[in-house]
Design a protein around this motif. Sequence first.
Motif, mmCIF file in Angstrom:
data_model
loop_
_atom_site.group_PDB
_atom_site.id
_atom_site.type_symbol
_atom_site.label_atom_id
_atom_site.label_comp_id
_atom_site.label_asym_id
_atom_site.label_seq_id
_atom_site.Cartn_x
_atom_site.Cartn_y
_atom_site.Cartn_z
ATOM 1 N N LYS A 16 -50.781 27.622 -65.648
ATOM 2 C CA LYS A 16 -51.905 27.336 -64.763
ATOM 3 C C LYS A 16 -52.383 28.536 -63.952
ATOM 4 C CE LYS A 16 -50.356 25.531 -61.531
ATOM 5 N NZ LYS A 16 -49.664 24.885 -60.432
ATOM 6 N N SER A 30 -52.804 30.056 -50.862
ATOM 7 C CA SER A 30 -51.879 29.214 -50.099
ATOM 8 C C SER A 30 -50.920 30.038 -49.262
ATOM 9 C CB SER A 30 -51.051 28.370 -51.065
ATOM 10 O OG SER A 30 -51.864 27.518 -51.811
ATOM 11 N N ARG A 53 -41.752 30.775 -49.925
ATOM 12 C CA ARG A 53 -41.032 31.376 -51.057
ATOM 13 C C ARG A 53 -41.127 32.903 -50.978
ATOM 14 N NH1 ARG A 53 -43.001 33.468 -55.431
ATOM 15 N NH2 ARG A 53 -44.748 32.251 -56.229
ATOM 16 N N ARG A 105 -42.565 37.211 -55.906
ATOM 17 C CA ARG A 105 -42.032 37.740 -57.170
ATOM 18 C C ARG A 105 -42.463 39.200 -57.265
ATOM 19 N NH1 ARG A 105 -44.335 32.592 -59.892
ATOM 20 N NH2 ARG A 105 -42.665 31.103 -59.488
ATOM 21 N N TYR A 145 -50.404 34.845 -52.487
ATOM 22 C CA TYR A 145 -50.058 33.914 -51.406
ATOM 23 C C TYR A 145 -50.097 34.679 -50.097
ATOM 24 C CZ TYR A 145 -47.906 30.395 -54.545
ATOM 25 O OH TYR A 145 -47.660 29.439 -55.491
ATOM 26 N N GLU A 200 -53.326 20.343 -46.448
ATOM 27 C CA GLU A 200 -52.210 19.643 -47.091
ATOM 28 C C GLU A 200 -51.047 20.615 -47.135
ATOM 29 O OE1 GLU A 200 -50.677 20.534 -50.159
ATOM 30 O OE2 GLU A 200 -51.917 22.317 -50.219
ATOM 31 N N ALA A 240 -46.673 20.798 -48.786
ATOM 32 C CA ALA A 240 -45.608 20.087 -49.484
ATOM 33 C C ALA A 240 -44.420 20.995 -49.698
ATOM 34 C CB ALA A 240 -46.112 19.583 -50.831
ATOM 35 N N TYR A 292 -45.167 24.998 -49.220
ATOM 36 C CA TYR A 292 -46.458 25.530 -49.655
ATOM 37 C C TYR A 292 -47.549 24.760 -48.923
ATOM 38 C CZ TYR A 292 -43.927 27.344 -53.760
ATOM 39 O OH TYR A 292 -43.055 27.982 -54.597
ATOM 40 N N GLY A 293 -48.581 25.456 -48.474
ATOM 41 C CA GLY A 293 -49.655 24.736 -47.791
ATOM 42 C C GLY A 293 -50.994 25.448 -47.883
ATOM 43 N N THR A 294 -52.041 24.640 -47.800
ATOM 44 C CA THR A 294 -53.420 25.142 -47.852
ATOM 45 C C THR A 294 -54.001 25.105 -46.452
ATOM 46 O OG1 THR A 294 -53.625 24.008 -49.978
ATOM 47 C CG2 THR A 294 -55.670 24.762 -48.930
ATOM 48 N N ASP A 327 -54.730 25.779 -56.609
ATOM 49 C CA ASP A 327 -53.583 25.756 -57.518
ATOM 50 C C ASP A 327 -52.464 25.108 -56.713
ATOM 51 O OD1 ASP A 327 -51.177 26.431 -58.740
ATOM 52 O OD2 ASP A 327 -51.776 28.475 -59.206
ATOM 53 N N ILE A 328 -52.429 23.783 -56.702
ATOM 54 C CA ILE A 328 -51.449 23.071 -55.870
ATOM 55 C C ILE A 328 -50.771 21.974 -56.679
ATOM 56 C CG2 ILE A 328 -52.720 23.550 -53.744
ATOM 57 C CD1 ILE A 328 -53.737 20.693 -53.782
ATOM 58 N N ASP A 329 -49.690 21.449 -56.175
ATOM 59 C CA ASP A 329 -48.941 20.437 -56.932
ATOM 60 C C ASP A 329 -49.501 19.036 -56.696
ATOM 61 O OD1 ASP A 329 -47.980 19.720 -54.414
ATOM 62 O OD2 ASP A 329 -45.993 19.255 -55.212
ATOM 63 N N GLY A 344 -49.760 17.696 -52.950
ATOM 64 C CA GLY A 344 -50.916 18.195 -52.211
ATOM 65 C C GLY A 344 -52.200 17.523 -52.697
HETATM 66 P P1 5GP Z 1 -44.915 28.945 -57.588
HETATM 67 O O1 5GP Z 1 -43.769 29.107 -56.663
HETATM 68 O O2 5GP Z 1 -44.486 28.910 -59.030
HETATM 69 O O3 5GP Z 1 -46.012 29.935 -57.328
HETATM 70 O O4 5GP Z 1 -45.546 27.512 -57.296
HETATM 71 C C1 5GP Z 1 -44.756 26.374 -57.369
HETATM 72 C C2 5GP Z 1 -45.640 25.152 -57.252
HETATM 73 O O5 5GP Z 1 -46.217 25.059 -55.950
HETATM 74 C C3 5GP Z 1 -46.809 25.137 -58.227
HETATM 75 O O6 5GP Z 1 -46.870 23.849 -58.821
HETATM 76 C C4 5GP Z 1 -48.014 25.357 -57.356
HETATM 77 O O7 5GP Z 1 -49.162 24.735 -57.857
HETATM 78 C C5 5GP Z 1 -47.569 24.704 -56.056
HETATM 79 N N1 5GP Z 1 -48.337 25.187 -54.908
HETATM 80 C C6 5GP Z 1 -48.761 26.439 -54.667
HETATM 81 N N2 5GP Z 1 -49.451 26.489 -53.520
HETATM 82 C C7 5GP Z 1 -49.473 25.229 -53.030
HETATM 83 C C8 5GP Z 1 -50.050 24.633 -51.861
HETATM 84 O O8 5GP Z 1 -50.701 25.261 -51.028
HETATM 85 N N3 5GP Z 1 -49.842 23.299 -51.704
HETATM 86 C C9 5GP Z 1 -49.130 22.545 -52.590
HETATM 87 N N4 5GP Z 1 -49.011 21.244 -52.348
HETATM 88 N N5 5GP Z 1 -48.577 23.080 -53.692
HETATM 89 C C10 5GP Z 1 -48.748 24.402 -53.905
#
Ligand code: 5GP
Length: 222
Positions: free
Chosen positions: A33, A51, A55, A58, A67, A86, A88, A95-97, A115-117, A120
């Motif tokens: 994604k 967001s 975390r 990387r 991020y 939102e 979560a 993670y938050g927006t 790009d959220i789960d 969210g």
């Molecule tokens: P990653 O750590 O692999 O970048 O993201 C892990 C998951 O967190 C992914 O499914 C991504 O879509 C979700 N994610 C990233 N930013 C946000 C956010 O701001 N809010 C929510 N709810 N999920 C997020």
Amino acid sequence: AIKFIETKSNQLSMSLHKRGAMIILSSPSGAGKTTLVKLISDKKNNFISISHTTRSPRSNEINGVDYYFINKNQFQKLINEKEFLEYAEVFGNYYGTSKKEIIEKLNKGKNVIFDIDWQGTEQIIKQKLNYKLITIFILPPSKKVLHDRLSNRDMKDKLIVEERMKQFDKDILHWKNYNYVVINDDLKKCLSKIINILDSELNDKENTYNKTVIENHIKNLI
Ligand code: 5GP
């Protein structure tokens, strides 16, 4: 008085037309994604929501681009100050927006891509905001492909791969909450399917989305 009403109604229709749409792309980890989000945002008028996360970055990630990397205290402060549209917990990290940046963009007529789960996404759907909302769930073609993709990331840890495979079985169940499900078997094809969906939704056109194919695919994955 008539003139005033006319002006008001013009303003109203203008502001309705000018508002951007909220486009949510979710997927179980490893469905590709993030790459898709970047490609879609290359299109004019689309803006990626950046967001906040607790975390660690990387090796290829940049603060303020991929991020906003913050610590738990800073995250909690933003929760307390009601800065998040939102938020979560995902895989033990938050993670938050944040509202500010994206509401401004939407009001200026820009489409914002999230790009959220699924958690969210549920929160945003519930708020019934006054912006067009398009939700898309992206799936890998098979579990084998997903496993291979996860193993190739910079997190080579086998345990993490297994954990994410288990999480996949849970995450996939949320596909029903989304307007569209798209399979990422080939990046180009998947991108063009998403563009087709967005084009149809944003310009009131028909699209070629085939629900039956998708439902069969999901049955095989579950
Ligand atoms: P990653 O750590 O692999 O970048 O993201 C892990 C998951 O967190 C992914 O499914 C991504 O879509 C979700 N994610 C990233 N930013 C946000 C956010 O701001 N809010 C929510 N709810 N999920 C997020």
